[in-house]
Structures are given as structure tokens and as C-alpha cells.
Design a protein around this motif. Structure first.
Motif, PDB file in Angstrom:
ATOM      1  N   LYS A   3       0.845  -1.194   0.000  1.00  0.00           N
ATOM      2  CA  LYS A   3       0.000   0.000   0.000  1.00  0.00           C
ATOM      3  C   LYS A   3       0.875   1.236   0.000  1.00  0.00           C
ATOM      4  CE  LYS A   3      -3.576  -2.183   2.712  1.00  0.00           C
ATOM      5  NZ  LYS A   3      -4.256  -2.201   4.003  1.00  0.00           N
ATOM      6  N   GLY A   4       0.493   2.207  -0.833  1.00  0.00           N
ATOM      7  CA  GLY A   4       1.192   3.474  -0.865  1.00  0.00           C
ATOM      8  C   GLY A   4       0.630   4.422   0.179  1.00  0.00           C
ATOM      9  N   PRO A   5       1.225   5.602   0.294  1.00  0.00           N
ATOM     10  CA  PRO A   5       0.785   6.553   1.318  1.00  0.00           C
ATOM     11  C   PRO A   5      -0.641   7.067   1.121  1.00  0.00           C
ATOM     12  CG  PRO A   5       2.487   7.526  -0.083  1.00  0.00           C
ATOM     13  CD  PRO A   5       2.390   6.074  -0.441  1.00  0.00           C
ATOM     14  N   VAL A   6      -1.076   7.245  -0.117  1.00  0.00           N
ATOM     15  CA  VAL A   6      -2.449   7.727  -0.349  1.00  0.00           C
ATOM     16  C   VAL A   6      -3.443   6.633   0.039  1.00  0.00           C
ATOM     17  CG1 VAL A   6      -4.098   8.575  -2.072  1.00  0.00           C
ATOM     18  CG2 VAL A   6      -1.715   9.351  -2.137  1.00  0.00           C
ATOM     19  N   HIS A   7      -3.174   5.411  -0.376  1.00  0.00           N
ATOM     20  CA  HIS A   7      -4.021   4.265  -0.035  1.00  0.00           C
ATOM     21  C   HIS A   7      -4.157   4.149   1.484  1.00  0.00           C
ATOM     22  CE1 HIS A   7      -4.995  -0.195  -1.102  1.00  0.00           C
ATOM     23  NE2 HIS A   7      -5.554   0.127   0.049  1.00  0.00           N
ATOM     24  N   SER A   8      -3.048   4.202   2.181  1.00  0.00           N
ATOM     25  CA  SER A   8      -3.058   4.105   3.644  1.00  0.00           C
ATOM     26  C   SER A   8      -3.818   5.255   4.287  1.00  0.00           C
ATOM     27  CB  SER A   8      -1.626   4.070   4.178  1.00  0.00           C
ATOM     28  OG  SER A   8      -0.976   2.899   3.744  1.00  0.00           O
ATOM     29  N   GLU A   9      -3.668   6.447   3.742  1.00  0.00           N
ATOM     30  CA  GLU A   9      -4.360   7.612   4.288  1.00  0.00           C
ATOM     31  C   GLU A   9      -5.869   7.508   4.075  1.00  0.00           C
ATOM     32  OE1 GLU A   9      -4.589  11.175   6.457  1.00  0.00           O
ATOM     33  OE2 GLU A   9      -2.932   9.769   6.233  1.00  0.00           O
ATOM     34  N   ILE A  10      -6.295   6.980   2.944  1.00  0.00           N
ATOM     35  CA  ILE A  10      -7.728   6.768   2.689  1.00  0.00           C
ATOM     36  C   ILE A  10      -8.295   5.843   3.769  1.00  0.00           C
ATOM     37  CG2 ILE A  10      -9.399   5.667   1.143  1.00  0.00           C
ATOM     38  CD1 ILE A  10      -7.612   6.682  -1.207  1.00  0.00           C
ATOM     39  N   GLU A  11      -7.624   4.730   4.015  1.00  0.00           N
ATOM     40  CA  GLU A  11      -8.084   3.790   5.036  1.00  0.00           C
ATOM     41  C   GLU A  11      -8.123   4.446   6.416  1.00  0.00           C
ATOM     42  OE1 GLU A  11      -6.709  -0.509   3.229  1.00  0.00           O
ATOM     43  OE2 GLU A  11      -5.284   0.577   4.498  1.00  0.00           O
ATOM     44  N   LYS A  12      -7.087   5.177   6.734  1.00  0.00           N
ATOM     45  CA  LYS A  12      -6.986   5.834   8.049  1.00  0.00           C
ATOM     46  C   LYS A  12      -8.128   6.831   8.264  1.00  0.00           C
ATOM     47  CE  LYS A  12      -3.947   9.048  10.469  1.00  0.00           C
ATOM     48  NZ  LYS A  12      -2.721   9.847  10.344  1.00  0.00           N
ATOM     49  N   ARG A  13      -8.366   7.671   7.272  1.00  0.00           N
ATOM     50  CA  ARG A  13      -9.396   8.712   7.415  1.00  0.00           C
ATOM     51  C   ARG A  13     -10.801   8.127   7.472  1.00  0.00           C
ATOM     52  NH1 ARG A  13      -7.605  14.091   3.977  1.00  0.00           N
ATOM     53  NH2 ARG A  13      -5.428  14.126   4.682  1.00  0.00           N
ATOM     54  N   LEU A  14     -11.088   7.141   6.616  1.00  0.00           N
ATOM     55  CA  LEU A  14     -12.418   6.544   6.626  1.00  0.00           C
ATOM     56  C   LEU A  14     -12.665   5.794   7.931  1.00  0.00           C
ATOM     57  CD1 LEU A  14     -12.765   5.317   2.938  1.00  0.00           C
ATOM     58  CD2 LEU A  14     -13.866   7.287   4.021  1.00  0.00           C
ATOM     59  N   THR A  15     -11.663   5.123   8.436  1.00  0.00           N
ATOM     60  CA  THR A  15     -11.800   4.406   9.704  1.00  0.00           C
ATOM     61  C   THR A  15     -12.030   5.379  10.850  1.00  0.00           C
ATOM     62  OG1 THR A  15     -10.431   2.575   8.897  1.00  0.00           O
ATOM     63  CG2 THR A  15     -10.638   2.813  11.294  1.00  0.00           C
ATOM     64  N   ALA A  16     -11.266   6.451  10.898  1.00  0.00           N
ATOM     65  CA  ALA A  16     -11.386   7.430  11.980  1.00  0.00           C
ATOM     66  C   ALA A  16     -12.727   8.164  11.946  1.00  0.00           C
ATOM     67  CB  ALA A  16     -10.239   8.433  11.908  1.00  0.00           C
ATOM     68  N   GLU A  17     -13.178   8.525  10.762  1.00  0.00           N
ATOM     69  CA  GLU A  17     -14.380   9.358  10.634  1.00  0.00           C
ATOM     70  C   GLU A  17     -15.680   8.550  10.679  1.00  0.00           C
ATOM     71  OE1 GLU A  17     -16.474  12.962  10.146  1.00  0.00           O
ATOM     72  OE2 GLU A  17     -14.330  12.702  10.444  1.00  0.00           O
ATOM     73  N   LEU A  18     -15.685   7.354  10.053  1.00  0.00           N
ATOM     74  CA  LEU A  18     -16.941   6.631   9.877  1.00  0.00           C
ATOM     75  C   LEU A  18     -17.035   5.321  10.659  1.00  0.00           C
ATOM     76  CD1 LEU A  18     -17.348   7.270   6.046  1.00  0.00           C
ATOM     77  CD2 LEU A  18     -18.547   8.408   7.920  1.00  0.00           C
ATOM     78  N   ALA A  19     -15.950   4.859  11.268  1.00  0.00           N
ATOM     79  CA  ALA A  19     -15.932   3.607  12.045  1.00  0.00           C
ATOM     80  C   ALA A  19     -16.644   2.477  11.296  1.00  0.00           C
ATOM     81  CB  ALA A  19     -16.544   3.826  13.420  1.00  0.00           C
ATOM     82  N   PRO A  20     -16.162   2.143  10.105  1.00  0.00           N
ATOM     83  CA  PRO A  20     -16.846   1.132   9.296  1.00  0.00           C
ATOM     84  C   PRO A  20     -16.783  -0.262   9.909  1.00  0.00           C
ATOM     85  CG  PRO A  20     -14.745   1.684   8.311  1.00  0.00           C
ATOM     86  CD  PRO A  20     -14.945   2.626   9.454  1.00  0.00           C
ATOM     87  N   ILE A  21     -17.811  -1.042   9.613  1.00  0.00           N
ATOM     88  CA  ILE A  21     -17.841  -2.452   9.978  1.00  0.00           C
ATOM     89  C   ILE A  21     -16.930  -3.218   9.020  1.00  0.00           C
ATOM     90  CG2 ILE A  21     -19.331  -4.497  10.036  1.00  0.00           C
ATOM     91  CD1 ILE A  21     -21.614  -2.467  10.790  1.00  0.00           C
ATOM     92  N   SER A  22     -16.921  -2.775   7.782  1.00  0.00           N
ATOM     93  CA  SER A  22     -16.084  -3.382   6.751  1.00  0.00           C
ATOM     94  C   SER A  22     -15.572  -2.277   5.828  1.00  0.00           C
ATOM     95  CB  SER A  22     -16.897  -4.395   5.942  1.00  0.00           C
ATOM     96  OG  SER A  22     -16.150  -4.897   4.856  1.00  0.00           O
ATOM     97  N   LEU A  23     -14.305  -2.381   5.455  1.00  0.00           N
ATOM     98  CA  LEU A  23     -13.707  -1.397   4.554  1.00  0.00           C
ATOM     99  C   LEU A  23     -12.695  -2.087   3.665  1.00  0.00           C
ATOM    100  CD1 LEU A  23     -13.154   1.529   3.591  1.00  0.00           C
ATOM    101  CD2 LEU A  23     -11.488   1.703   5.458  1.00  0.00           C
TER     102      LEU A  23
END
Length: 91
Positions: A3-23
């Protein structure tokens, strides 16, 4: 492929903001090499499949807006295109 830095940042932000059950974030950039929006970074096109309780009762458009808001400046500065599949639990 790591994973590159943008990919990792997408995961980080979506997890922090939306607390997904699955991502699941998929880098689709290789399929768009040489096309418009390809900046040569290898991280310009993504797909997101996200299941989140916050999406319950929200329209498809509102769900996409929630994802875009969580990603903020990434959508403006780093990501050229993103396919978003946003679902509530049980959908």
C-alpha cells in the motif's frame, strides 16, 4: 503490491471518521496508466467498498458525500477518481 501513502491515508481517514464495519480500499491506478488524471504516482484511482452504521437511512448521494467529506483534501489534491460502494449493515 504494498500500500502506498495515499491508499493508507484513505483507510486511516475513513476508519477514523466513519468507524466502518467493513472497509476495502482498492488501488485501481494501474488500469488507468496513461489516461487523463494519471499523475504517474501510481495512486490516482481507487475503489472503496464500505459498510457503515452511519449510512443507515441515508441516500446514496449522502453516503458518497460522507465518504468525500471524510477524505477531505485527498479528493482534491491526490485522488483523480474514486468508485464508492457505500452500504449500511444488512444491505
Amino acid at each position: 503490491m504494498p500500500k502506498g501513502p495515499v491508499h493508507s491515508e484513505i483507510e486511516k481517514r475513513l476508519t477514523a471518521e466513519l468507524a466502518p464495519i467493513s472497509l476495502v480500499v482498492t488501488n485501481d491506478s494501474a488500469s488507468h496508466q496513461g489516461h487523463a488524471g494519471d499523475d504517474g504516482s501510481g495512486e490516482s484511482h481507487f475503489s472503496v467498498d464500505i459498510i457503515c452504521a452511519a449510512f443507515e437511512g441515508q441516500s446514496r448521494l449522502n453516503r458518497q458525500r460522507m465518504v468525500n467529506k471524510a477524505l477531505g483534501d485527498l479528493m482534491r489534491d491526490k485522488v483523480h477518481a474514486m468508485v464508492i460502494k457505500a452500504r449500511a449493515p444488512g444491505e
